[in-house]
Write a protein that holds these residues in place. Structure first.
Motif, PDB file in Angstrom:
ATOM      1  N   HIS A  42       0.841  -1.197   0.000  1.00 42.20           N
ATOM      2  CA  HIS A  42       0.000   0.000   0.000  1.00 42.20           C
ATOM      3  C   HIS A  42       0.872   1.242   0.000  1.00 42.20           C
ATOM      4  O   HIS A  42       1.860   1.337   0.744  1.00 42.20           O
ATOM      5  CB  HIS A  42      -0.929   0.026   1.216  1.00 42.20           C
ATOM      6  CG  HIS A  42      -2.027  -0.978   1.145  1.00 42.20           C
ATOM      7  ND1 HIS A  42      -3.212  -0.764   0.470  1.00 42.20           N
ATOM      8  CD2 HIS A  42      -2.118  -2.238   1.646  1.00 42.20           C
ATOM      9  CE1 HIS A  42      -3.984  -1.828   0.575  1.00 42.20           C
ATOM     10  NE2 HIS A  42      -3.339  -2.745   1.275  1.00 42.20           N
ATOM     11  N   LEU A  43       0.476   2.222  -0.818  1.00 44.62           N
ATOM     12  CA  LEU A  43       1.152   3.509  -0.877  1.00 44.62           C
ATOM     13  C   LEU A  43       0.748   4.386   0.293  1.00 44.62           C
ATOM     14  O   LEU A  43      -0.400   4.334   0.754  1.00 44.62           O
ATOM     15  CB  LEU A  43       0.783   4.228  -2.171  1.00 44.62           C
ATOM     16  CG  LEU A  43       1.521   3.769  -3.429  1.00 44.62           C
ATOM     17  CD1 LEU A  43       0.622   3.895  -4.640  1.00 44.62           C
ATOM     18  CD2 LEU A  43       2.791   4.608  -3.613  1.00 44.62           C
ATOM     19  N   ASP A  44       1.684   5.208   0.743  1.00 46.54           N
ATOM     20  CA  ASP A  44       1.280   6.210   1.727  1.00 46.54           C
ATOM     21  C   ASP A  44       0.459   7.272   0.991  1.00 46.54           C
ATOM     22  O   ASP A  44       0.624   7.470  -0.225  1.00 46.54           O
ATOM     23  CB  ASP A  44       2.496   6.783   2.450  1.00 46.54           C
ATOM     24  CG  ASP A  44       3.122   7.980   1.763  1.00 46.54           C
ATOM     25  OD1 ASP A  44       2.531   9.077   1.823  1.00 46.54           O
ATOM     26  OD2 ASP A  44       4.204   7.816   1.175  1.00 46.54           O
ATOM     27  N   PRO A  45      -0.467   7.947   1.678  1.00 43.98           N
ATOM     28  CA  PRO A  45      -1.369   8.874   0.988  1.00 43.98           C
ATOM     29  C   PRO A  45      -0.682  10.003   0.240  1.00 43.98           C
ATOM     30  O   PRO A  45      -1.253  10.565  -0.697  1.00 43.98           O
ATOM     31  CB  PRO A  45      -2.241   9.417   2.129  1.00 43.98           C
ATOM     32  CG  PRO A  45      -2.232   8.332   3.153  1.00 43.98           C
ATOM     33  CD  PRO A  45      -0.847   7.759   3.094  1.00 43.98           C
ATOM     34  N   THR A  46       0.555  10.346   0.631  1.00 44.46           N
ATOM     35  CA  THR A  46       1.262  11.435  -0.047  1.00 44.46           C
ATOM     36  C   THR A  46       2.017  10.950  -1.280  1.00 44.46           C
ATOM     37  O   THR A  46       2.618  11.770  -1.996  1.00 44.46           O
ATOM     38  CB  THR A  46       2.247  12.118   0.914  1.00 44.46           C
ATOM     39  OG1 THR A  46       3.309  11.202   1.234  1.00 44.46           O
ATOM     40  CG2 THR A  46       1.549  12.553   2.193  1.00 44.46           C
ATOM     41  N   GLY A  47       2.037   9.648  -1.513  1.00 40.17           N
ATOM     42  CA  GLY A  47       2.668   9.122  -2.710  1.00 40.17           C
ATOM     43  C   GLY A  47       4.172   9.084  -2.688  1.00 40.17           C
ATOM     44  O   GLY A  47       4.822   9.103  -3.740  1.00 40.17           O
ATOM     45  N   ARG A  48       4.758   8.978  -1.491  1.00 40.24           N
ATOM     46  CA  ARG A  48       6.228   8.959  -1.405  1.00 40.24           C
ATOM     47  C   ARG A  48       6.794   7.569  -1.138  1.00 40.24           C
ATOM     48  O   ARG A  48       7.906   7.258  -1.566  1.00 40.24           O
ATOM     49  CB  ARG A  48       6.692   9.916  -0.302  1.00 40.24           C
ATOM     50  CG  ARG A  48       6.424  11.380  -0.606  1.00 40.24           C
ATOM     51  CD  ARG A  48       6.763  12.275   0.586  1.00 40.24           C
ATOM     52  NE  ARG A  48       5.881  12.016   1.722  1.00 40.24           N
ATOM     53  CZ  ARG A  48       5.958  12.652   2.888  1.00 40.24           C
ATOM     54  NH1 ARG A  48       6.887  13.563   3.076  1.00 40.24           N
ATOM     55  NH2 ARG A  48       5.117  12.366   3.863  1.00 40.24           N
ATOM     56  N   ARG A  49       6.049   6.737  -0.418  1.00 44.56           N
ATOM     57  CA  ARG A  49       6.584   5.440   0.003  1.00 44.56           C
ATOM     58  C   ARG A  49       5.535   4.350  -0.155  1.00 44.56           C
ATOM     59  O   ARG A  49       4.328   4.605  -0.192  1.00 44.56           O
ATOM     60  CB  ARG A  49       7.047   5.504   1.465  1.00 44.56           C
ATOM     61  CG  ARG A  49       8.161   6.490   1.731  1.00 44.56           C
ATOM     62  CD  ARG A  49       8.498   6.565   3.212  1.00 44.56           C
ATOM     63  NE  ARG A  49       9.548   7.540   3.484  1.00 44.56           N
ATOM     64  CZ  ARG A  49       9.324   8.836   3.671  1.00 44.56           C
ATOM     65  NH1 ARG A  49       8.083   9.298   3.641  1.00 44.56           N
ATOM     66  NH2 ARG A  49      10.332   9.657   3.903  1.00 44.56           N
ATOM     67  N   VAL A  88       9.264  -1.089   4.178  1.00 43.27           N
ATOM     68  CA  VAL A  88       8.916   0.148   3.499  1.00 43.27           C
ATOM     69  C   VAL A  88      10.003   0.489   2.488  1.00 43.27           C
ATOM     70  O   VAL A  88      11.183   0.140   2.675  1.00 43.27           O
ATOM     71  CB  VAL A  88       8.717   1.302   4.519  1.00 43.27           C
ATOM     72  CG1 VAL A  88      10.035   1.682   5.175  1.00 43.27           C
ATOM     73  CG2 VAL A  88       8.048   2.502   3.883  1.00 43.27           C
ATOM     74  N   ILE A  89       9.606   1.158   1.413  1.00 42.32           N
ATOM     75  CA  ILE A  89      10.552   1.563   0.375  1.00 42.32           C
ATOM     76  C   ILE A  89      10.013   2.817  -0.298  1.00 42.32           C
ATOM     77  O   ILE A  89       8.798   3.019  -0.389  1.00 42.32           O
ATOM     78  CB  ILE A  89      10.760   0.438  -0.670  1.00 42.32           C
ATOM     79  CG1 ILE A  89      11.870   0.801  -1.659  1.00 42.32           C
ATOM     80  CG2 ILE A  89       9.453   0.111  -1.394  1.00 42.32           C
ATOM     81  CD1 ILE A  89      12.236  -0.323  -2.617  1.00 42.32           C
ATOM     82  N   GLY A  90      10.890   3.682  -0.780  1.00 45.16           N
ATOM     83  CA  GLY A  90      10.461   4.858  -1.525  1.00 45.16           C
ATOM     84  C   GLY A  90       9.951   4.464  -2.900  1.00 45.16           C
ATOM     85  O   GLY A  90      10.357   3.442  -3.471  1.00 45.16           O
ATOM     86  N   GLY A 123       1.475  10.245   5.869  1.00 43.09           N
ATOM     87  CA  GLY A 123       2.489   9.346   5.344  1.00 43.09           C
ATOM     88  C   GLY A 123       3.722   9.199   6.199  1.00 43.09           C
ATOM     89  O   GLY A 123       4.733   8.657   5.740  1.00 43.09           O
ATOM     90  N   LYS A 124       3.675   9.642   7.479  1.00 45.33           N
ATOM     91  CA  LYS A 124       4.862   9.609   8.336  1.00 45.33           C
ATOM     92  C   LYS A 124       4.867   8.440   9.318  1.00 45.33           C
ATOM     93  O   LYS A 124       5.874   8.214  10.007  1.00 45.33           O
ATOM     94  CB  LYS A 124       4.983  10.927   9.104  1.00 45.33           C
ATOM     95  CG  LYS A 124       5.217  12.128   8.202  1.00 45.33           C
ATOM     96  CD  LYS A 124       5.321  13.414   9.014  1.00 45.33           C
ATOM     97  CE  LYS A 124       5.570  14.618   8.112  1.00 45.33           C
ATOM     98  NZ  LYS A 124       5.643  15.882   8.879  1.00 45.33           N
TER      99      LYS A 124
END
Length: 693
Positions: free
Chosen positions: A135-142, A153-155, A197-198
């Protein structure tokens, strides 16, 4: 060469291949994305994109191109996850899109993949082990994903891959839903991103207290049995906890009264407020909705729910955009409740929440049990049905765009339409499913004083009054599943059975969904009485409606899972009514089934053994007077083969002849074409032989 209906149904996954699924709409409503196979017989799902403005459809991800000749390889964990969700397709079966609409991600063949949606570029990212449920974080970074018992987790750029939390023993798992949640609580996720996303909420479960069962492969005795932790009724569950985990690996346990509330039923975390949980007691008569202070892990009770029978887990609690609590609760109906006030009228049974606004909710709901409509329920009491007709609908909303999926009773087929605010005519998304070889001819009846919704199907060439046909009851009949729906596709197999020379009857008795809380709870502690009695009532109603067309001296029953239990029960307990049965994967001894499902309806076998004895088939073995065929997949890890083997042993000990058909390598699902075809033909042959059809 003409392909038989059973083989065609297996090949097309009951004509679902080619229908768009897992639909999402971008926040601005401009783009609809979905998984669809390239045709109605290929099982490999592709990721597609529909441009709302132009109507153009584009393939974003084709697994065949990505994997080439290597093909798809599934880990044991992924196979188990798909078994829990009854997933038979291949290729892409799930994906995730971030809240910004820039990135998508998915797991394929155990690897992690990212899609830059603007560039339509697909990239395989570095990953460790077999990737589960990314699943992507809501900000689209990870991207976070589960693997090897850890949450990693990965970018999105492929950098900084690491484990956030890892197991400290072989029995501990982070970031995945435990067996009970996935199998019986309809919760398949084990982690949830924070809106910024943190950080994440992450489930940790430990199966150390759970009994180990062994599923062997008798066809291949050289192979070791598969060890499985199975929480049978009355035994220990996995220990489930929830943690707030930062991207630096810091963790804080979310605290609630685990001794009182053993089950973690629902989790949601949106930008509109603190995370929300719904927890449930082991006996499922009490539930709490909790808010979480992620800085300390402390929880606060916002809502307490209770029932003398059981509290049903429905839609996850959520906040309105302006911060009011929304739940779906039971009184006389299943109703949307906002800050403790019911806002949907009695008589409408709310099934799911599509979207929540400051002044209304859009939900799927029924005022007629066989139909499902998409309805806007205003908090001022207004009701606006967005769909209509004898059909089953679902919907997905994004910004000003609503996608409606419709399956109707008047014709086999599914339509997917895109409705844009301000645009008069909806657009269509292509459905490429295989055309059904015939249209079912379904008549709906209401049986008995309880108006049991009952579907009746005769052979398509039957002339009314020309002959009296044997009757074949074809139920599920138990809690959690509804068979009598206003969808022609739902009756394709029933019509094929009818065409073999039967009047086929499908009845949804007390305990099945769609009729409200009181209806569903009528089978509390009484599977064997209530659900069988209602099949008899439905049979009598059909006989009264068609006296010149049905022969009640020749009545059979066939079913799978709970329907298999009900079929075997029919000939064991009511041989005066039922003359032959085929029972597929039946639960024969409820002590062998899992904790959450079984204890919800029958209580705890340690304190209420008489309830289990009263609902078991084993004590009835000596009463068998009618032909009975038992069918069971030997690789079934849900209703294990011991159910059929124990009943067969009891029947043999009682000197009662019966037929057992073991299916080597088959689980609770039977998607293999040849197996599915020959299995149906053998069942029909058995039924016709003993009903003189």
């Amino acid at each position: 060469m003409t392909v038989s209906y059973p083989r065609l149904a297996a090949r097309t996954l009951r004509f679902t291949l080619g229908i768009p699924r897992s639909i999402t709409v971008s926040p601005d409503g401009a783009t609809v994305r979905y998984i669809r196979t390239p045709d109605g017989v290929t099982r490999t799902g592709q990721l597609w994109e529909h441009d709302v403005a132009t109507g153009v459809e584009t393939v974003l991800v084709d697994p065949v191109e990505l994997l080439g000749d290597a093909g798809e390889q599934l880990s044991a964990e992924e196979r188990s996850r798909r078994e829990r969700s009854r997933e038979s397709a291949a290729g892409l079966v799930a994906y995730d899109v971030d809240a910004t609409g820039r990135w998508a991600c998915f797991a394929l063949s155990g690897r992690l993949w990212a899609v830059h949606l603007g560039a339509k570029a697909v990239t395989a990212l570095p990953s460790v082990g077999a990737v589960i449920d990314p699943h992507l974080d809501p900000t689209g970074r990870r991207i976070a994903y589960a693997s090897g018992g850890a949450l990693r987790v990965i970018g999105v750029d492929g950098e900084d891959e690491r484990a956030l939390v890892s197991p400290e023993s072989e029995t501990e798992v982070w970031g995945q839903a435990e067996f009970i949640a996935a199998e019986e609580m309809d919760r398949h996720r084990g982690f949830w991103w924070a809106p910024d996303g943190k950080s994440l909420l992450v489930e940790r479960y430990d199966v150390a207290p759970v009994e180990t069962w062994f599923v062997a492969d008798p066809e291949n005795p050289e192979r070791e049995p598969v060890a499985q932790r199975y929480p049978a009724a009355g035994t220990d569950n996995a220990v489930v906890t929830l943690w707030h985990v930062g991207l630096d690996g810091s963790r804080t346990e979310v605290v609630w009264d685990h001794d009182a509330y053993e089950y973690l039923g629902r989790v949601s975390w949106t930008p509109h407020g603190d995370p929300l949980l719904q927890v449930l007691t082991r006996d499922q008569t009490s539930s709490q909705v909790l808010s979480v202070d992620v800085s300390t892990g402390a929880t606060s009770a916002l809502r307490a729910l209770a029932s003398d029978a059981w509290v049903e887990l429905t839609a996850a609690p959520r906040w309105t955009p302006d911060g009011r609590l929304v739940t779906v609760e039971a009184d006389s109906s299943w109703r949307v409740v906002v800050d403790e006030v019911p806002v949907t009228p009695e008589g409408w049974q709310v099934r799911s929440i599509v979207e929540t606004y400051d002044d209304c909710v859009v939900a799927t709901a029924s005022d007629e049990p066989a139909e499902v409509q998409v309805v806007r329920f205003g908090f001022d009491g207004s009701v606006t049905s967005l769909t209509e007709g004898e059909a089953v609908h679902n919907a997905v909303v994004g910004g000003p765009t609503t996608v409606v999926v419709r399956s109707a009773l008047d014709a086999v087929g599914t339509t997917v339409t895109v409705h844009r605010e301000g645009v008069a005519e909806p657009a269509s998304i292509a459905v490429v499913s295989e055309p059904a070889p015939f249209d079912p001819r379904v008549t709906m009846l209401r049986a008995g004083e309880d108006d049991i919704r009952t579907a009746v199907l005769f052979p398509r060439d039957h002339q009314p009054g020309s002959r009296r046909l044997p009757v074949l009851m074809d139920p599920y009949g138990g809690p959690g599943a509804q068979r009598v729906l206003a969808s022609a596709r739902a009756f394709l197999e029933a019509q094929w059975l009818a065409d073999q020379g039967f009047c086929v009857v499908v009845a949804d008795g007390r305990g099945t969904p769609g009729r409200g809380p009181a209806w569903e709870r009528m089978l509390h502690h009484d599977f064997a009485g209530v659900t069988l009695d209602d099949q008899v009532v439905a049979l009598h109603a059909v006989a009264e409606a068609y006296p010149d067309d049905v022969d009640t001296s020749r009545v059979g029953m066939t079913g799978w899972s709970y329907g298999g239990y009900l079929s075997a029960l029919a000939v064991l307990r009511r041989p005066d009514v039922f003359h032959v049965a085929v029972a597929g994967a039946p639960v024969t001894e409820w002590r062998l089934y899992d904790t959450c499902y079984t204890e919800r309806y029958l209580g705890d076998p340690r304190t209420q053994p008489e309830v289990y004895d009263r609902n078991s088939l084993i004590p009835l073995a000596s009463q068998l007077e009618r032909p009975l065929m038992l069918i069971h997949g030997l690789a079934d890890d849900n209703v294990v083969a011991a159910h059929t083997l124990r009943l067969s042993s009891a029947l043999l000990a009682a000197g009662k002849p019966h037929t057992v058909l073991p299916l080597s390598g088959v689980t609770h699902m039977t998607p293999q074409e040849v197996v599915a075809e020959n299995l149906k033909l053998l069942q029909v042959g058995f039924l016709k032989e003993h009903l003189n059809a």
